[in-house]
Write a protein that holds these residues in place. Structure first.
Motif, PDB file in Angstrom:
ATOM      1  N   ALA A 128       0.799  -1.243   0.127  1.00 44.04           N
ATOM      2  CA  ALA A 128       0.082  -0.047  -0.159  1.00 44.04           C
ATOM      3  C   ALA A 128       0.819   1.249   0.077  1.00 44.04           C
ATOM      4  CB  ALA A 128      -1.074   0.012   1.419  1.00 44.04           C
ATOM      5  N   ILE A 129       1.915   1.261   0.428  1.00 44.11           N
ATOM      6  CA  ILE A 129       2.807   2.306   0.956  1.00 44.11           C
ATOM      7  C   ILE A 129       3.553   2.352  -0.660  1.00 44.11           C
ATOM      8  CG2 ILE A 129       4.748   3.217   2.079  1.00 44.11           C
ATOM      9  CD1 ILE A 129       3.947   2.032   4.468  1.00 44.11           C
ATOM     10  N   ARG A 130       4.254   1.274  -1.049  1.00 42.05           N
ATOM     11  CA  ARG A 130       5.124   1.369  -2.167  1.00 42.05           C
ATOM     12  C   ARG A 130       4.643   1.807  -3.426  1.00 42.05           C
ATOM     13  NH1 ARG A 130       7.652  -4.228  -0.116  1.00 42.05           N
ATOM     14  NH2 ARG A 130       9.112  -3.447   1.368  1.00 42.05           N
ATOM     15  N   GLU A 131       3.206   1.334  -3.554  1.00 43.32           N
ATOM     16  CA  GLU A 131       2.529   1.549  -4.929  1.00 43.32           C
ATOM     17  C   GLU A 131       1.249   2.642  -4.769  1.00 43.32           C
ATOM     18  OE1 GLU A 131       0.869  -2.248  -6.081  1.00 43.32           O
ATOM     19  OE2 GLU A 131       2.734  -3.071  -6.039  1.00 43.32           O
ATOM     20  N   ARG A 132       1.476   3.567  -3.642  1.00 40.62           N
ATOM     21  CA  ARG A 132       0.570   4.575  -3.551  1.00 40.62           C
ATOM     22  C   ARG A 132       0.831   5.745  -4.683  1.00 40.62           C
ATOM     23  NH1 ARG A 132       4.714   5.927  -0.208  1.00 40.62           N
ATOM     24  NH2 ARG A 132       5.290   8.543   0.245  1.00 40.62           N
ATOM     25  N   LYS A 133      -0.181   6.329  -4.885  1.00 37.53           N
ATOM     26  CA  LYS A 133      -0.043   7.555  -5.820  1.00 37.53           C
ATOM     27  C   LYS A 133       1.149   8.550  -5.393  1.00 37.53           C
ATOM     28  CE  LYS A 133      -5.097   7.066  -7.149  1.00 37.53           C
ATOM     29  NZ  LYS A 133      -6.165   7.740  -6.901  1.00 37.53           N
ATOM     30  N   LYS A 134       1.655   9.105  -6.476  1.00 37.40           N
ATOM     31  CA  LYS A 134       2.594   9.885  -6.221  1.00 37.40           C
ATOM     32  C   LYS A 134       2.345  11.195  -5.224  1.00 37.40           C
ATOM     33  CE  LYS A 134       5.451  11.329  -9.689  1.00 37.40           C
ATOM     34  NZ  LYS A 134       6.052  12.179 -10.916  1.00 37.40           N
ATOM     35  N   ASP A 135       1.120  11.501  -5.317  1.00 40.51           N
ATOM     36  CA  ASP A 135       0.737  12.643  -4.432  1.00 40.51           C
ATOM     37  C   ASP A 135       0.103  12.267  -3.094  1.00 40.51           C
ATOM     38  OD1 ASP A 135      -1.397  11.802  -5.637  1.00 40.51           O
ATOM     39  OD2 ASP A 135      -2.495  13.815  -5.867  1.00 40.51           O
ATOM     40  N   GLN A 136      -0.021  10.900  -3.017  1.00 42.19           N
ATOM     41  CA  GLN A 136      -0.842  10.508  -1.809  1.00 42.19           C
ATOM     42  C   GLN A 136       0.135  10.131  -0.494  1.00 42.19           C
ATOM     43  OE1 GLN A 136      -2.323   6.262  -2.264  1.00 42.19           O
ATOM     44  NE2 GLN A 136      -4.209   6.937  -1.407  1.00 42.19           N
TER      45      GLN A 136
ATOM     46  N   ILE B 236       8.131   2.802   6.678  1.00 45.20           N
ATOM     47  CA  ILE B 236       7.803   4.386   6.734  1.00 45.20           C
ATOM     48  C   ILE B 236       9.324   4.875   6.762  1.00 45.20           C
ATOM     49  CG2 ILE B 236       7.242   5.957   8.471  1.00 45.20           C
ATOM     50  CD1 ILE B 236       4.983   3.786   9.062  1.00 45.20           C
ATOM     51  N   GLN B 237      10.346   4.538   7.638  1.00 45.26           N
ATOM     52  CA  GLN B 237      11.501   5.087   7.611  1.00 45.26           C
ATOM     53  C   GLN B 237      12.073   5.085   6.192  1.00 45.26           C
ATOM     54  OE1 GLN B 237      14.178   3.440  10.478  1.00 45.26           O
ATOM     55  NE2 GLN B 237      15.446   5.160  10.589  1.00 45.26           N
ATOM     56  N   ASN B 238      12.007   4.139   5.521  1.00 45.65           N
ATOM     57  CA  ASN B 238      12.941   4.130   4.277  1.00 45.65           C
ATOM     58  C   ASN B 238      12.277   4.888   3.350  1.00 45.65           C
ATOM     59  OD1 ASN B 238      14.743   1.973   5.060  1.00 45.65           O
ATOM     60  ND2 ASN B 238      13.649   0.431   4.321  1.00 45.65           N
ATOM     61  N   ASP B 239      10.977   4.948   3.498  1.00 48.38           N
ATOM     62  CA  ASP B 239      10.044   5.685   2.449  1.00 48.38           C
ATOM     63  C   ASP B 239      10.154   7.217   2.676  1.00 48.38           C
ATOM     64  OD1 ASP B 239       7.496   7.312   1.389  1.00 48.38           O
ATOM     65  OD2 ASP B 239       7.821   5.316   0.149  1.00 48.38           O
ATOM     66  N   SER B 240      10.176   7.676   4.056  1.00 53.79           N
ATOM     67  CA  SER B 240       9.915   8.985   4.247  1.00 53.79           C
ATOM     68  C   SER B 240      11.233   9.796   4.734  1.00 53.79           C
ATOM     69  CB  SER B 240       8.905   9.109   5.412  1.00 53.79           C
ATOM     70  OG  SER B 240       9.274   8.620   6.773  1.00 53.79           O
ATOM     71  N   GLY B 241      12.130   8.791   5.247  1.00 55.91           N
ATOM     72  CA  GLY B 241      13.222   9.595   5.592  1.00 55.91           C
ATOM     73  C   GLY B 241      13.236   9.892   7.255  1.00 55.91           C
ATOM     74  N   VAL B 242      12.064   9.794   7.999  1.00 63.67           N
ATOM     75  CA  VAL B 242      12.068   9.995   9.425  1.00 63.67           C
ATOM     76  C   VAL B 242      12.953   9.127  10.312  1.00 63.67           C
ATOM     77  CG1 VAL B 242       9.743  10.904   9.151  1.00 63.67           C
ATOM     78  CG2 VAL B 242      10.048   8.512   9.781  1.00 63.67           C
ATOM     79  N   ASN B 243      13.149   9.674  11.385  1.00 61.62           N
ATOM     80  CA  ASN B 243      14.115   8.716  12.133  1.00 61.62           C
ATOM     81  C   ASN B 243      13.441   7.747  12.631  1.00 61.62           C
ATOM     82  OD1 ASN B 243      12.963   9.112  14.729  1.00 61.62           O
ATOM     83  ND2 ASN B 243      13.689  11.229  14.789  1.00 61.62           N
TER      84      ASN B 243
END
Length: 184
Positions: A72-80, A136-143
């Motif tokens: 769901a995270i990996r295949e979400r729309k670009k602006d989602q 979430i960490q890999n995708d968003s870069g949060v700690n």
């Protein structure tokens, strides 16, 4: 999927469905592995090839759910956003749209009636939290701590919603609070 894989998937589902139905009918502790294997017309060793423990018999979708959450995270729309993608996944998932509401209700009662199944489910959710936090960490870069916090809040909210009298309403509220915060 080839013929062999299709046959294995059908056998796995058959065993799990029989186990679920027997557990709901008789109670988790009253059903034996031998009884499940006999009813599924497989050897006990074959049953254990598909399910390593008695508890795992009831959670036949555990790997699929874990993969689908990450998908769901990996295949979400670009602006989602990640939260929007997770909300859409859960809102449309079998957890909130069960194909058979009576069976799903019986499944929920079964889980709540058995300490072993409740514990197993908590372990599954912990595994999902770890996978989700890493994604979430890999995708968003949060700690790491922020990713773990969000993953825990999302999945605890989903769990709470699943067990509430109005699951979809509580799911909506959970994600509303997660997106907008709570400043009371």
């Amino acid at each position: 999927m080839g013929l062999r894989e299709t046959k294995k998937a059908k056998t796995r589902k058959l065993i799990s469905d029989i186990a679920r139905d027997l557990f709901i009918e008789k109670g988790y502790d009253a059903v034996t592995i031998v009884e499940i294997a006999e009813k599924a017309e497989v050897a006990v060793t074959t049953l254990f090839n598909y399910f390593p423990t008695k508890e795992s018999l009831i959670f036949d979708l555990e790997d699929e759910i874990d993969a689908d959450i990450l998908k769901a995270i990996r295949e979400r729309k670009k602006d989602q956003t990640i939260l929007d993608a997770l909300y859409r996944y859960f809102f449309s998932s079998k957890l909130f749209n069960p194909p058979n509401k009576k069976t799903f209700s019986g499944f929920g009662k079964l889980i709540r009636s058995s300490p072993e199944l409740t514990s197993y489910l908590r372990g599954l959710w912990a595994r999902y939290e770890n996978s989700l936090a890493k994604e979430i960490q890999n995708d968003s870069g949060v700690n790491k701590m922020e990713a773990e916090c969000i993953a825990k809040l999302v999945l605890e909210g989903v769990s709470f919603a699943c067990n509430s009298p109005s699951p979809k309403d509580v799911l909506n509220l959970t994600f509303k609070i997660l997106k907008n915060g709570w400043n009371k």
